[in-house]
Design a protein around this motif. Structure first.
Motif, PDB file in Angstrom:
ATOM      1  N   HIS A   1      -4.111  10.876  12.533  1.00 41.45           N
ATOM      2  CA  HIS A   1      -5.380  11.386  13.083  1.00 41.45           C
ATOM      3  C   HIS A   1      -5.921  12.561  12.279  1.00 41.45           C
ATOM      4  O   HIS A   1      -6.477  13.509  12.837  1.00 41.45           O
ATOM      5  N   GLU A   2      -5.797  12.490  10.973  1.00 37.77           N
ATOM      6  CA  GLU A   2      -6.278  13.555  10.095  1.00 37.77           C
ATOM      7  C   GLU A   2      -7.375  13.067   9.148  1.00 37.77           C
ATOM      8  O   GLU A   2      -7.700  13.739   8.172  1.00 37.77           O
ATOM      9  N   ALA A   3      -7.966  11.909   9.451  1.00 38.14           N
ATOM     10  CA  ALA A   3      -8.913  11.282   8.520  1.00 38.14           C
ATOM     11  C   ALA A   3     -10.321  11.844   8.622  1.00 38.14           C
ATOM     12  O   ALA A   3     -11.166  11.540   7.785  1.00 38.14           O
TER      13      ALA A   3
ATOM     14  N   ILE B   1       0.861  -1.176   0.000  1.00 40.33           N
ATOM     15  CA  ILE B   1       0.000   0.000   0.000  1.00 40.33           C
ATOM     16  C   ILE B   1       0.897   1.224   0.000  1.00 40.33           C
ATOM     17  O   ILE B   1       2.048   1.166   0.479  1.00 40.33           O
ATOM     18  N   GLY B   2       0.406   2.335  -0.517  1.00 46.35           N
ATOM     19  CA  GLY B   2       1.126   3.594  -0.449  1.00 46.35           C
ATOM     20  C   GLY B   2       0.589   4.460   0.673  1.00 46.35           C
ATOM     21  O   GLY B   2      -0.599   4.374   1.028  1.00 46.35           O
ATOM     22  N   LEU B   3       1.430   5.282   1.246  1.00 50.93           N
ATOM     23  CA  LEU B   3       0.985   6.150   2.337  1.00 50.93           C
ATOM     24  C   LEU B   3      -0.175   7.043   1.918  1.00 50.93           C
ATOM     25  O   LEU B   3      -1.051   7.350   2.729  1.00 50.93           O
ATOM     26  N   ASP B   4      -0.187   7.458   0.686  1.00 51.74           N
ATOM     27  CA  ASP B   4      -1.219   8.379   0.229  1.00 51.74           C
ATOM     28  C   ASP B   4      -2.258   7.712  -0.662  1.00 51.74           C
ATOM     29  O   ASP B   4      -3.016   8.388  -1.363  1.00 51.74           O
TER      30      ASP B   4
ATOM     31  N   LEU C   1      -3.961   6.209   4.218  1.00 55.28           N
ATOM     32  CA  LEU C   1      -3.279   5.596   5.358  1.00 55.28           C
ATOM     33  C   LEU C   1      -2.542   6.660   6.162  1.00 55.28           C
ATOM     34  O   LEU C   1      -2.563   6.649   7.399  1.00 55.28           O
ATOM     35  N   ARG C   2      -1.867   7.594   5.485  1.00 60.43           N
ATOM     36  CA  ARG C   2      -1.166   8.657   6.208  1.00 60.43           C
ATOM     37  C   ARG C   2      -2.134   9.414   7.118  1.00 60.43           C
ATOM     38  O   ARG C   2      -1.828   9.710   8.281  1.00 60.43           O
ATOM     39  N   GLN C   3      -3.304   9.744   6.595  1.00 62.85           N
ATOM     40  CA  GLN C   3      -4.276  10.504   7.375  1.00 62.85           C
ATOM     41  C   GLN C   3      -4.814   9.699   8.551  1.00 62.85           C
ATOM     42  O   GLN C   3      -5.035  10.253   9.639  1.00 62.85           O
TER      43      GLN C   3
ATOM     44  N   GLY D   1       3.328  17.818  18.660  1.00 62.70           N
ATOM     45  CA  GLY D   1       2.628  17.478  17.437  1.00 62.70           C
ATOM     46  C   GLY D   1       2.452  15.980  17.340  1.00 62.70           C
ATOM     47  O   GLY D   1       2.779  15.228  18.267  1.00 62.70           O
ATOM     48  N   TYR D   2       1.914  15.535  16.201  1.00 58.37           N
ATOM     49  CA  TYR D   2       1.646  14.108  16.022  1.00 58.37           C
ATOM     50  C   TYR D   2       2.113  13.674  14.644  1.00 58.37           C
ATOM     51  O   TYR D   2       1.724  14.244  13.630  1.00 58.37           O
ATOM     52  N   GLY D   3       2.979  12.653  14.625  1.00 58.49           N
ATOM     53  CA  GLY D   3       3.432  12.050  13.388  1.00 58.49           C
ATOM     54  C   GLY D   3       2.603  10.823  13.066  1.00 58.49           C
ATOM     55  O   GLY D   3       1.414  10.754  13.384  1.00 58.49           O
ATOM     56  N   LEU D   4       3.209   9.818  12.443  1.00 59.30           N
ATOM     57  CA  LEU D   4       2.507   8.595  12.086  1.00 59.30           C
ATOM     58  C   LEU D   4       2.641   7.596  13.235  1.00 59.30           C
ATOM     59  O   LEU D   4       3.598   6.834  13.316  1.00 59.30           O
TER      60      LEU D   4
END
Length: 292
Positions: A63-65, A44-47, A57-59, A225-228
């Motif tokens: 926590h940006e979904a 899968i790709g992050l985007d 998946l990145r989102q 902040g928040y990363g992955l």
């Protein structure tokens, strides 16, 4: 209060046998590492959009979904406090209206346990394994960890120092709740951030954070902040801090790593306290001592 330290890749062995403790939301870091191993392997790709959803998946991992969180339901907290068994996931999602996005993916930020439940389902679908098997094969075993597993029963929780709620049903953590010794949590984060599992480019993606705030009252963060799957920011002296804090009924875990020049240190702290700032502050104080 329990703690474990790793410095420059070496574990400072505990003085006595370690209890098994719940890792609470530090489990999210392990799920993120497992999901990123799928990106590493081209599954899968992050985007890439997740299934037929609008978010990527990145989102999800950051926590940006646009998803809500069952922690905002008062009845959820009441049921946990009363020692009830976890609701079926379908009922929880119905109560939460969990499929409805609260904002356009990528346009905001909202901490969401539901998002990580979806990450777990994605891992199972892409690997054709149970979540337990996938996390073991793709994260725990490659990082050389031992005695770490997903809690399934109340009995497993009763054997941990839980404080306020010794009869907790681990199924309330819908994305899964890892339990294990503190030393293994410290080793996992240290080895993960040192690049033992993921290539450098993916580690850079993991640690690219959406910055959320400056100093937080009662907590050691100067920026946060928040990363992955990781909390990322700075502490006293501008030192970068990366890891995760997790909290459940009556107890808190904080697992963080910092680096100064060529030296690095990782600290995991567990306490029967619901005060995140207290446990994070102890972790930061012990990390800073390692650099003195």
């Amino acid at each position: 209060m329990l703690y474990s330290l790793v410095s420059s890749g070496r574990l400072h062995a505990p003085d006595q046998a370690e209890p098994t403790v719940p890792w609470w939301s530090f489990t999210k870091t392990v799920l993120a590492a497992t999901a990123l191993s799928l990106v590493r392997d081209g599954l899968i790709g992050l985007d890439d959009p997740v299934s037929d959803e609008l978010f990527t998946l990145r989102q999800l991992l950051r926590h940006e979904a646009g998803l809500a969180d069952y922690g905002e339901l008062p009845d959820y907290h009441a049921a946990v406090a009363n020692g009830e068994s976890a609701w079926p996931v379908e009922y929880m999602m119905q109560r939460l209206d969990g499929t409805r996005l609260r904002y356009a993916p990528g346009a905001g930020w909202r901490y969401s346990n539901v998002g990580y439940w979806l990450v777990g389902r994605l891992i199972e679908r892409l690997t054709a394994l149970t979540l337990d098997e996938a996390v073991e094969r793709r994260a725990l075993a490659p990082l050389g960890l031992a005695n770490v597993r997903f809690a399934k029963t109340r009995e497993e929780m009763r054997n941990s120092p839980l404080g306020a709620n010794p009869d907790y049903d681990p199924a309330w953590v819908y994305h899964g709740l890892l339990i294990g010794p503190l030393s293994q949590a410290a080793l996992l984060l240290d080895r993960l951030l040192a690049g033992s599992l993921l290539p450098q480019a993916l580690m850079g993606e993991m640690r690219t954070a959406r910055m959320l705030s400056g100093p937080i009252d009662g907590r050691p963060w100067k920026t946060a902040g928040y990363g992955l799957g990781v909390m990322q920011g700075s502490i006293e002296g501008g030192i970068g801090l990366c890891g995760h804090t997790g909290q459940g009924p009556g107890s808190t875990i904080a697992v963080y790593r910092a680096a100064v020049g060529d030296a690095s240190a990782c600290c995991a702290v567990y306490a029967m306290s619901s005060t995140e700032g207290l446990v994070e502050t102890v972790a930061v104080e012990r990390l800073l001592r390692m650099f003195e």
